[in-house]
Design an enzyme around this catalytic site. Structure first.
Site, short mmCIF file in Angstrom:
data_model
loop_
_atom_site.label_atom_id
_atom_site.label_comp_id
_atom_site.label_asym_id
_atom_site.label_seq_id
_atom_site.Cartn_x
_atom_site.Cartn_y
_atom_site.Cartn_z
CG HIS A 195 5.73 9.45 -24.75
ND1 HIS A 195 4.37 9.22 -24.77
CD2 HIS A 195 5.91 10.60 -24.04
CE1 HIS A 195 3.76 10.19 -24.10
NE2 HIS A 195 4.66 11.03 -23.65
NE ARG A 213 0.26 16.18 -13.74
CZ ARG A 213 0.96 15.46 -12.89
NH1 ARG A 213 0.69 15.54 -11.60
NH2 ARG A 213 1.94 14.67 -13.30
CG HIS A 223 0.68 13.92 -24.22
ND1 HIS A 223 1.30 15.10 -24.55
CD2 HIS A 223 1.57 13.24 -23.45
CE1 HIS A 223 2.50 15.14 -24.00
NE2 HIS A 223 2.69 14.01 -23.33
CG ASN A 231 -1.99 15.21 -20.80
OD1 ASN A 231 -0.89 14.68 -20.62
ND2 ASN A 231 -2.96 15.12 -19.92
NE ARG A 241 -4.09 -2.02 1.87
CZ ARG A 241 -4.08 -3.07 2.70
NH1 ARG A 241 -3.20 -3.11 3.68
NH2 ARG A 241 -4.93 -4.05 2.53
CE LYS A 252 -0.87 13.07 -15.32
NZ LYS A 252 -1.21 13.51 -16.69
CE LYS A 279 5.07 16.72 -15.01
NZ LYS A 279 5.14 15.45 -15.68
CD GLU A 333 6.51 14.82 -23.35
OE1 GLU A 333 5.85 15.87 -23.41
OE2 GLU A 333 5.99 13.71 -23.15
CD GLU A 357 -4.29 15.34 -16.45
OE1 GLU A 357 -3.12 14.96 -16.26
OE2 GLU A 357 -4.98 14.98 -17.40
CG HIS A 386 -1.32 8.87 -25.05
ND1 HIS A 386 -1.93 9.33 -23.91
CD2 HIS A 386 0.01 9.03 -24.82
CE1 HIS A 386 -1.03 9.75 -23.04
NE2 HIS A 386 0.17 9.57 -23.58
#
Ligand code: NAD
Ligand code: GLY
Length: 366
Positions: free
Chosen positions: A268, A244, A251, A248, A124, A146, A230, A188, A240, A255
């Protein structure tokens, strides 16, 4: 060495953390000792990075009396999945790692995302440390918490927000990075200029040649300024629910490209660059930016050696894959568009015909 703090001032201060950036900082990895609750740590890396940097990290830590548990994963985006994640749990359990045993990610974004998700969920949650070794990971994925894995139906679909305790970005590790990976990382970096820091974009236009030859000072400055951007975004919207999402840019399309082409075929950053050109073309068709701005964006990718031409998958494939995007709300696709260079917005009302036109006119097969 430059140090930036990701400052979660409104939440318990122990969640704030430093990002140390500099040439050779890995040789001083004793600076992470303060973040190790016990004299034992698991190091997650991969088969490419292990022979390059694992011994250096282990010898510094073991020299300080820290026992290490090495966990070496197969290399590649195609291994960012449940099976590899489970192999990390097998190793952690097999070595009886405890709640106080930190996990250190040593590698690029794939290792960082996998190790971070393991740290978020093993017992956990155990302490997590990022030692990013690709440009992309140093400017983006190691910062902000993330973590996660891909699903055959979609990229980064399973994961958790889980902040590291410290990030150590050694620019010397970039000496061994393949050229193609360096360029993908630059995609990026360009993103921060486009969405919120136009002065940084100008600086990149002036310094791209030096960045490509890995000039030490220019690398440190590009990473520092990316991390400042960032950190500011993540501090304001960790999970997000608002701003935030602007990180993206490109993206949603990117993606879809990564998934359709097969994870690992397009890097990527390459997919993000091509996706950003689609977002720019879409922004132009929505009357938000002009042709000159689209051309400026195309030019900076060209300067970085990125073709940024999205593949002609057909609008149906794009629409199907983009329908799985994490920004979809109430079945409605949302896009990050550019109001100006340096200002991005989240847009939920893109007419279907304009989107389809962009996907037909602005894609091509290599
Ligand atoms: P990567 O982790 O696959 O690394 C690229 C390649 O470089 C790999 O083959 C790796 O083994 C190798 N490598 C790493 N360090 C090296 C070094 N110093 N010298 C030589 N080779 C080295 O790819 P990446 O571009 O670092 O990361 C991409 C991943 O990051 C994607 O999965 C993407 O989804 C994720 N990502 C996550 C976030 C986030 O916020 N968590 C942000 C952006 C991207
Ligand atoms: N890379 C996007 C984010 O961290 O939110």
């Amino acid at each position: 060495m430059q140090t930036i703090t990701v400052d979660f001032a409104s939440t318990p201060s122990e969640r704030s953390y430093p990002i140390h950036i500099g040439n050779g900082v890995l040789s001083h990895s004793e600076i992470i000792l303060d973040h190790l609750p016990r004299k034992r740590a698991a190091i997650v890396t991969n088969t490419t990075v292990a022979p390059l940097y694992m011994e250096k990290l282990r010898s510094v830590l073991e020299g300080q009396g820290v026992a290490t548990v090495p966990i070496v994963l197969p290399d590649g985006e195609e291994h960012k999945n449940w099976r590899t994640l489970n192999s990390i749990f097998d190793a952690l359990l097999g070595h009886r790692c405890e709640r106080s045993t930190p996990i250190i990610a040593l590698g690029g974004g794939v290792v960082g995302d996998l190790a971070g998700f393991a740290a978020a969920t093993y017992l956990r949650g155990v302490p997590f440390i990022q030692i990013p070794t690709t440009l992309l990971a140093q400017v983006d994925s190691s910062v902000g918490g993330k973590t996660g894995i891909n699903h055959p139906l979609g990229k980064n679909m399973i994961g958790a927000f889980y902040q590291p305790r410290v990030v150590l970005a050694d620019t010397a590790t970039l000496d061994t990075l393949p050229e193609r990976e360096l360029r993908a990382g630059i995609a990026e970096i360009i993103k921060y200029g486009l969405i919120r820091d136009p002065g940084f974009l100008e600086w990149l236009e002036q310094n791209m040649a030096k960045l490509l030859i890995r000039d030490a000072d220019v690398l440190v400055e590009a990473i520092r300024r990316s991390c400042v951007n960032k950190a500011e975004v993540v501090q304001a919207d960790e999970r997000e629910s608002g701003g935030r999402a602007l990180l993206n840019l490109g993206h949603t399309f990117g993606h879809a490209i990564e998934n359709a082409m097969g994870y690992g075929v397009w890097l990527h950053g390459e997919a993000v660059a091509a996706g950003t050109m689609l977002a720019a073309e879409l922004s132009r068709r929505m009357g938000m930016i002009g042709e000159a701005e689209v051309e400026r964006i195309r030019k900076i990718y060209a300067q970085a050696g990125l073709s940024a031409i999205a593949p002609a998958l057909g609008p149906e494939t794009y629409l199907r894959l983009m329908g799985l995007d994490k920004k979809v709300e109430g079945g409605n696709m949302r896009f990050i568009l550019l109001r100006h260079i340096g200002e991005a917005v989240l847009h939920s009302d893109v007419p279907a015909d304009i989107l389809t036109e962009t996907l037909v006119e602005c894609t091509a097969n290599a």
